[in-house]
Design a protein around this motif. Sequence first.
Motif, mmCIF file in Angstrom:
data_model
loop_
_atom_site.group_PDB
_atom_site.id
_atom_site.type_symbol
_atom_site.label_atom_id
_atom_site.label_comp_id
_atom_site.label_asym_id
_atom_site.label_seq_id
_atom_site.Cartn_x
_atom_site.Cartn_y
_atom_site.Cartn_z
ATOM 1 N N ARG A 49 -3.585 77.957 -9.700
ATOM 2 C CA ARG A 49 -4.233 76.671 -9.977
ATOM 3 C C ARG A 49 -3.497 75.492 -9.355
ATOM 4 N NH1 ARG A 49 -4.370 79.389 -14.944
ATOM 5 N NH2 ARG A 49 -6.476 80.043 -15.571
ATOM 6 N N ASP A 50 -2.262 75.732 -8.878
ATOM 7 C CA ASP A 50 -1.464 74.640 -8.334
ATOM 8 C C ASP A 50 -0.500 75.217 -7.295
ATOM 9 O OD1 ASP A 50 0.324 76.033 -9.906
ATOM 10 O OD2 ASP A 50 0.457 74.480 -11.456
ATOM 11 N N HIS A 51 0.353 74.364 -6.743
ATOM 12 C CA HIS A 51 1.271 74.843 -5.714
ATOM 13 C C HIS A 51 2.221 75.920 -6.231
ATOM 14 C CE1 HIS A 51 4.982 74.863 -3.304
ATOM 15 N NE2 HIS A 51 4.144 74.788 -2.295
ATOM 16 N N PRO A 52 2.872 75.748 -7.392
ATOM 17 C CA PRO A 52 3.718 76.835 -7.893
ATOM 18 C C PRO A 52 2.952 78.146 -8.053
ATOM 19 C CG PRO A 52 4.177 74.815 -9.096
ATOM 20 C CD PRO A 52 2.968 74.547 -8.260
ATOM 21 N N GLY A 53 1.688 78.051 -8.449
ATOM 22 C CA GLY A 53 0.879 79.255 -8.579
ATOM 23 C C GLY A 53 0.633 79.928 -7.239
ATOM 24 N N LEU A 54 0.353 79.123 -6.214
ATOM 25 C CA LEU A 54 0.169 79.662 -4.862
ATOM 26 C C LEU A 54 1.450 80.325 -4.368
ATOM 27 C CD1 LEU A 54 -1.856 77.029 -2.782
ATOM 28 C CD2 LEU A 54 -2.565 79.347 -3.409
ATOM 29 N N TYR A 55 2.580 79.663 -4.603
ATOM 30 C CA TYR A 55 3.847 80.236 -4.160
ATOM 31 C C TYR A 55 4.114 81.571 -4.854
ATOM 32 C CZ TYR A 55 8.770 81.120 -3.503
ATOM 33 O OH TYR A 55 9.962 81.740 -3.210
ATOM 34 N N ASP A 455 5.893 65.505 -6.087
ATOM 35 C CA ASP A 455 7.209 66.115 -6.278
ATOM 36 C C ASP A 455 8.269 65.354 -5.484
ATOM 37 O OD1 ASP A 455 6.322 68.001 -8.002
ATOM 38 O OD2 ASP A 455 6.531 69.711 -6.646
ATOM 39 N N GLU A 456 9.465 65.254 -6.047
ATOM 40 C CA GLU A 456 10.526 64.470 -5.438
ATOM 41 C C GLU A 456 11.048 65.125 -4.158
ATOM 42 O OE1 GLU A 456 14.007 64.204 -7.880
ATOM 43 O OE2 GLU A 456 14.043 66.348 -8.322
#
Length: 698
Positions: A49-55, A455-456
């Motif tokens: 659902r988000d970038h961490p999920g894709l990774y 994200d920073e």
Amino acid sequence: MAWLLHRACCLKVFCQPSRGPFSSGIARAWSGGPLTAYMPEAVAFAGSRDHPGLYTVSVEQVDEFWGALGRNRLMWINPFHSVEDCNLQQGWVSWFLGGQLNVAVNCLDRHVHTAPNKVALIWEKDEPGKEVRVTYRELLELTGRLGNTLKRQGVKRGDRVTIYMPPCPLAVASMLACARIGAVHTVVFAGFSSEALADRIRDAQSETVITVNQGLRGGKVTELKQTVDQAVRVCPLVKRVLVSMRTEQKVPMSELDVPLEEEMMKEDVCCEPAVMESEDLLFLLYTSGSTGKPKGLVHSQAGYLLYAAVTHKYVFDYHDGDVFGCVADIGWITGHSYVVYGPLCNGGTTVLFESTPVYPNPGRYWETVERLRINQFYGAPTAIRLLLRYGDEWVKRYDRSSLKILGSVGEPINTEAWEWYFNVVGDARCPVVDTWWQTETGGICISPRPSSPGDEILPGMAMRPFFGISPALLDDKCPVLGGARTHVRNSTKGSILTQNNVSGALCISQAWPGMARTIYNDHKRFLETYLMPYPGFFFTGDGAYRSSQGYYQLTGRLDDVINVSGHRLGTAELEDIVNQHRAVAESAVIGFPHEIKGEGAYVFIVLKKGTDVSQEKLSNELKELVSKKIAKYASPDYIQVTKRLPKTRSGKIMRRVLKKIVENKADELGDLTTLDDHEAVEEIIEGHKRLLQEEQGQ
């Protein structure tokens, strides 16, 4: 008519066109909206659902992730039946098995079908304001003629072709022509000496060399054809040298030499693309190693191309209509991946930069940004540090409002340079992506972007692994690696460090599509260098620190390789050349922090007995020798003559002691119980002080 002929000729290879939303154009970066607009393939990834999920999908569901991207983003003649068969423990890596494609078709033909007049290349010539735009159709025709010329000259599938050219459209066409006919290109940086060039020609067993009559860089003429002439005299396998005319200056032509433009004009623009297996060789690229012999790293077809394209798209937020400005030379891996293959596979517009950052003045980069309306700028910390010294004025006199992303490549960027880059060049609005990767990795592996929106980004840190990259820090029990340690799994040399706020040897725990497959004709060396130090892991040779937040920061090489202006230089290679001098008995090369170049070379010399030569003469001769044997950038910064080198009782040079002295940390020499001669260290410390005083007094 020629274009229609070319289109009809090549249509039959398009057996497996790309499908789905991606094929209609490159999606914009994810901004928190539907993830499928950012990565269309995500529709098939459960739970992403988000970038961490894709990774997470990319490292835990490897076949699903890379299989979807491979099917959707490359054009196949025949589709692959298996995504990967990789085992780092055993030393084999294969991606997209059974698949057949042609890299040049993926970079040219499919884009010509949809946008023939779109600009593919902008050649920023050495002469300011003299840029040349080349459309996809023009580049395809240039590539076709050159491919047919190579075939008529006797170049066959699998043959190695050495390219010794500056950044120019014909150099790109030479790479793509090799890919089109199934030959293997090996591009050699056009600043290398004739001896370095000859070494690479011989190792690759090239029968064909492509070059230019002269090069232009920084307003100076370089006699590239002359360098090639000297090299091929000691390369008996070379059968032909194809010579292009970069300037109008005529050069002597031998029976080996072929006037390239004349021969190309005899050929048709239509060149039948070879049907290549996914794991066939695409190119060799030589890089310095710790043994002294440059190694020819092998990259294959499909995996490399996909990884270059995907990293180009997501690290730099590239989308259709952008002008991508990577100022690296095509002789390095950065030029391969982010001047040529990544941008062209994505159907982008890419800049070929022939000049230097300070010609005709220190505003050259920024004037080019203004004139070409560059959106992503990708350069080296060495150049940024150099330009910083000239102040803000040269930057601010030019309009840089087109810039969206600033990139850094080649070595870690120091905080001062990063902040100047971000605040002055980017007006504090352009994210700076400090990218970490290597010739061996094929493309960017760790970078602040892509990430979740907002994200920073921290100065001087590569930060986040890219999709499919699973970094690991290992403890090799070496005292130079500090920080807390947690041992959870043992390998031959160390244990995985699982907690944060640790330093260790940077490894990658699973294969990825862009990685090098082997060293040409020396797989044993490939295994010993990258896969055997930590069985089951790819060893990068770099050290890294993982912060309390889980971000990665590169800390430097762990082997005997120094990084000079972003170019890796083996200390053994440099020592071997220095030791060839008639007066030198022994030498040791140490890398040291350099304000501009990142690292410089400091050479300690022990003279042969009875030698009578002045320090000045010796320094000049050694610098000239290194420039001749390798290239000018490799020339030592300091040369210190000493009576003896610090050694252990077994005769091993204590390089860590020399490194501390060079870094002016003589009070941190550590344990010297194994040192054979303590007086040698004192003499070297005093000699180092004198050398610095003399330097400052000049």
